[in-house]
Design a protein around this motif. Structure first.
Motif, PDB file in Angstrom:
ATOM      1  N   LEU A  74       0.848  -1.191   0.000  1.00  0.00           N
ATOM      2  CA  LEU A  74       0.000   0.000   0.000  1.00  0.00           C
ATOM      3  C   LEU A  74       0.882   1.239   0.000  1.00  0.00           C
ATOM      4  CD1 LEU A  74      -2.725  -1.028   2.611  1.00  0.00           C
ATOM      5  CD2 LEU A  74      -2.775  -1.305   0.124  1.00  0.00           C
ATOM      6  N   SER A  75       0.622   2.154  -0.911  1.00  0.00           N
ATOM      7  CA  SER A  75       1.435   3.361  -1.027  1.00  0.00           C
ATOM      8  C   SER A  75       1.118   4.332   0.108  1.00  0.00           C
ATOM      9  CB  SER A  75       1.180   4.047  -2.377  1.00  0.00           C
ATOM     10  OG  SER A  75       1.453   3.173  -3.440  1.00  0.00           O
ATOM     11  N   LYS A  76       2.127   5.042   0.563  1.00  0.00           N
ATOM     12  CA  LYS A  76       1.914   6.086   1.563  1.00  0.00           C
ATOM     13  C   LYS A  76       1.280   7.288   0.879  1.00  0.00           C
ATOM     14  CE  LYS A  76       5.695   4.816   4.673  1.00  0.00           C
ATOM     15  NZ  LYS A  76       6.936   5.274   5.353  1.00  0.00           N
ATOM     16  N   GLN A  77       0.104   7.654   1.348  1.00  0.00           N
ATOM     17  CA  GLN A  77      -0.620   8.754   0.730  1.00  0.00           C
ATOM     18  C   GLN A  77      -0.090  10.098   1.218  1.00  0.00           C
ATOM     19  OE1 GLN A  77      -2.971   8.065  -1.770  1.00  0.00           O
ATOM     20  NE2 GLN A  77      -1.997   6.092  -1.443  1.00  0.00           N
ATOM     21  N   GLY A  78      -0.397  11.127   0.432  1.00  0.00           N
ATOM     22  CA  GLY A  78       0.041  12.475   0.781  1.00  0.00           C
ATOM     23  C   GLY A  78       1.094  12.989  -0.173  1.00  0.00           C
ATOM     24  N   THR A  79       1.262  14.286  -0.211  1.00  0.00           N
ATOM     25  CA  THR A  79       2.263  14.912  -1.062  1.00  0.00           C
ATOM     26  C   THR A  79       3.594  14.988  -0.312  1.00  0.00           C
ATOM     27  OG1 THR A  79       1.559  17.103  -0.330  1.00  0.00           O
ATOM     28  CG2 THR A  79       0.522  16.234  -2.309  1.00  0.00           C
ATOM     29  N   ALA A  80       4.595  15.593  -0.938  1.00  0.00           N
ATOM     30  CA  ALA A  80       5.945  15.607  -0.363  1.00  0.00           C
ATOM     31  C   ALA A  80       5.987  16.274   1.009  1.00  0.00           C
ATOM     32  CB  ALA A  80       6.911  16.300  -1.320  1.00  0.00           C
ATOM     33  N   TRP A  81       5.182  17.312   1.218  1.00  0.00           N
ATOM     34  CA  TRP A  81       5.242  17.986   2.513  1.00  0.00           C
ATOM     35  C   TRP A  81       4.622  17.125   3.611  1.00  0.00           C
ATOM     36  CZ3 TRP A  81       1.420  19.793   5.841  1.00  0.00           C
ATOM     37  CH2 TRP A  81       0.105  19.815   5.343  1.00  0.00           C
TER      38      TRP A  81
END
Length: 440
Positions: free
Chosen positions: A43-50
C-alpha cells in the motif's frame, strides 16, 4: 491573469509529458519488496511531499500554502481565489537481508499530480492522481533434493511480480460555520498486477512450466473528513480532524494460467478467468478510520500526531487464488495500523534579508504495521523523516525536498529485513484567479 496561469500549466504539462510517456512504455518496477507478493502489493503512503517530510501526518493539518489530500475537509484552508497545483516525484533505495543473503534495489517514479481551486465562497474542490499500491519482486531459488535432481537434473524456480494500482480522485469541502469544515472524496482505483512462477530443468528433455495470475482490477471508494479549528491561547490554535473511508469491493478479472514450453512449442494446461464481480468469494479493500490533532501558531509552526486503523481481516485476500499465498510464502491477512508524528517551523517567512529564514523546516517519525503477516509474524516498519520547502522568490509557491529513512521487517521469525532511504521532491504552485488589476 488567466493567460499567465495558462502558460504556467502548459509549461508544466510539457515538462511532464516525456516522463509520463517513458513510464507508459517501460515495464519497470515502481516499487520493489518481497512483502508485495501478498494481496494487491504494498500500500502506497498517501500524501504529497510535505506530508511525507512530516512523518506522513495531515489528518488535522490546515495550511493555506499546500494541498492536503489526507483529509478532504482540509481543502477549505485557502485564500478565496487561490488556485493550487502539486506535482511529486519519489526515488527509493533499499537493502534486503535474510540470513547470509543480501540484495539491493532502486526505484524512481512519478508520485502525484493534484490541483485545487475554489468553487463558491466557503466551498472548494481538488482532483488528481496518486499510486494506491505497488507490486514488485523477483525471487530465484534452486531445488536441491538429491533424489529429484538425480532423476531430472537441476531445477530452478523463479517467482516475480510487477504492476500497480493507481487512484484518480476528486474531492470537495465546505465550511458551514467558522472553524468547522467537512469534506468528501470519491476515488476510482484501477490497474493491472502480474504474478509469475517459472520452473526450469537443466535437462532439455523436460518441459519448463510457467504459471501465475494476471489481475485486472478496479474499485470505487468514498472517503469522508471533518476538521474543527479553535484558538487556545494568544496566536495558538488547535485543529482536530477525523477521516473515514468506506470499504470497497474489488471488481475485474483474474486469469489463472499454466503452460509448458519445450522446443518453442507451448502447451496450455490451464487458463481460468474469474470475474470478481460475479464470484461468490468477494474481495474487498478495507475500510479505514483516522484521527489527528494539530497544535499550531498560524503558519509559523505546527506539531501534529495521527493514528490510522484499517482492518483487512475481512478482505478475503487470504482465501482467493491470485491474492493469497505465492509459492512457499505463508502470508496471512492482518490489520493495518499507523502512528505518525510531525513538526514544522518557518523562522520568519517575511524576512527580507536572510533567505534561510523563509525556508520551512520539517521533521517527523512513524510506525506502521502492514496489512499482512508472514509465517504468523507481524511486518512492522518504523522510520524518521526530514524535509524543507524552498520558497520561490516572494510567492507562496515552493519546492519541497524530503527524505524518509527507516526499516521494515527484521532478521527474526524468517522475516526479511528492509533498510531503506526514500527521497521525495514536490513542486507546489499557487496563483490567484480572477484578480482584477488596477494598473496594466
Amino acid at each position: 491573469m488567466l493567460k499567465r496561469l495558462t502558460k504556467k500549466l502548459t509549461l508544466l504539462f510539457v515538462l511532464l509529458f516525456p516522463v509520463f510517456e517513458a513510464s507508459a512504455q517501460e515495464e519497470a518496477y515502481n516499487a520493489y519488496s518481497p512483502y508485495s507478493m501478498f494481496g494487491i502489493g504494498d500500500l502506497s503512503k498517501q500524501g504529497t511531499a510535505w506530508n511525507k517530510s512530516m512523518g506522513g501526518v495531515g489528518i488535522a493539518s490546515r495550511n493555506k500554502k499546500y494541498i492536503n489530500i489526507l483529509n478532504p475537509a482540509a481543502v477549505t484552508a485557502r485564500e478565496a481565489k487561490e488556485f493550487k497545483a502539486d506535482f511529486g516525484l519519489a526515488q527509493g533505495n533499499r537493502i534486503y537481508r535474510q540470513g547470509d543473503f543480501k540484495s539491493a534495489n532502486n526505484t524512481f517514479n512519478i508520485y502525484d499530480f493534484v490541483i485545487s481551486f475554489p468553487v463558491y465562497k466557503s466551498i472548494a474542490m481538488y482532483a488528481g492522481f496518486t499510486p494506491y499500491s505497488d507490486l514488485g519482486y523477483s525471487v530465484t531459488s534452486s531445488i536441491t533434493d538429491p533424489d529429484l535432481v538425480g532423476v531430472v537434473g537441476n531445477l530452478n524456480t523463479q517467482s516475480q511480480g510487477f504492476g500497480d494500482l493507481s487512484s484518480i480522485f476528486i474531492g470537495a469541502g465546505f465550511s458551514p460555520v467558522k472553524g468547522l469544515s467537512a469534506g468528501v472524496e470519491y476515488t476510482h482505483i484501477f490497474g493491472k498486477l502480474e504474478k509469475q512462477n517459472v520452473l526450469t530443468f537443466s535437462n532439455s528433455s523436460y518441459r519448463s512450466i510457467n504459471s501465475g495470475y494476471d489481475l485486472d482490477l478496479k474499485a470505487d471508494a468514498v472517503k469522508f473528513g471533518l476538521q474543527y479549528d479553535f484558538p487556545v491561547a494568544n496566536k495558538v490554535s488547535v485543529t482536530v480532524g477525523a477521516t473515514y473511508k468506506l470499504s470497497a469491493r474489488l471488481k475485474g478479472n483474474v486469469v489463472d494460467y499454466e503452460y509448458s514450453v519445450i522446443s518453442s512449442v507451448i502447451d496450455t494446461s490451464r487458463s481460468v478467468v474469474t470475474n470478481l464481480s460475479k464470484s461468490d468469494d468477494a474481495i474487498r479493500l478495507a475500510s479505514e478510520f483516522g484521527v489527528g490533532i494539530n497544535v499550531h501558531e498560524g503558519e509559523k509552526w505546527a506539531a501534529e500526531i495521527n493514528y490510522i486503523n484499517s482492518d483487512w481481516k475481512s478482505s478475503g485476500m487470504d482465501k482467493v487464488p491470485g491474492f493469497a499465498n505465492i509459492g512457499n510464502a505463508a502470508f496471512g491477512v492482518n490489520s493495518y495500523q499507523s502512528l505518525r508524528a510531525g513538526f514544522s517551523i518557518i523562522p520568519n517567512e517575511n524576512d527580507i534579508r536572510y533567505y534561510r529564514k523563509r525556508i520551512t523546516y520539517r521533521a517527523g517519525a512513524y510506525w506502521d504495521q502492514a496489512y499482512c503477516t508472514l509465517d504468523g509474524n507481524d511486518i512492522n516498519a518504523f522510520g524518521v523523516t526530514f524535509g524543507v520547502t524552498l520558497p520561490v522568490k516572494w510567492s507562496i509557491s515552493g519546492v519541497t525536498l524530503g527524505v524518509d529513512a527507516g526499516q521494515r521487517g527484521s532478521l527474526k521469525g524468517n522475516l526479511i529485513r528492509e533498510n531503506y532511504v526514500n527521497f521525495n521532491i514536490g513542486i507546489n504552485i499557487c496563483d490567484i484567479w480572477f484578480l482584477k488589476y488596477k494598473y496594466d
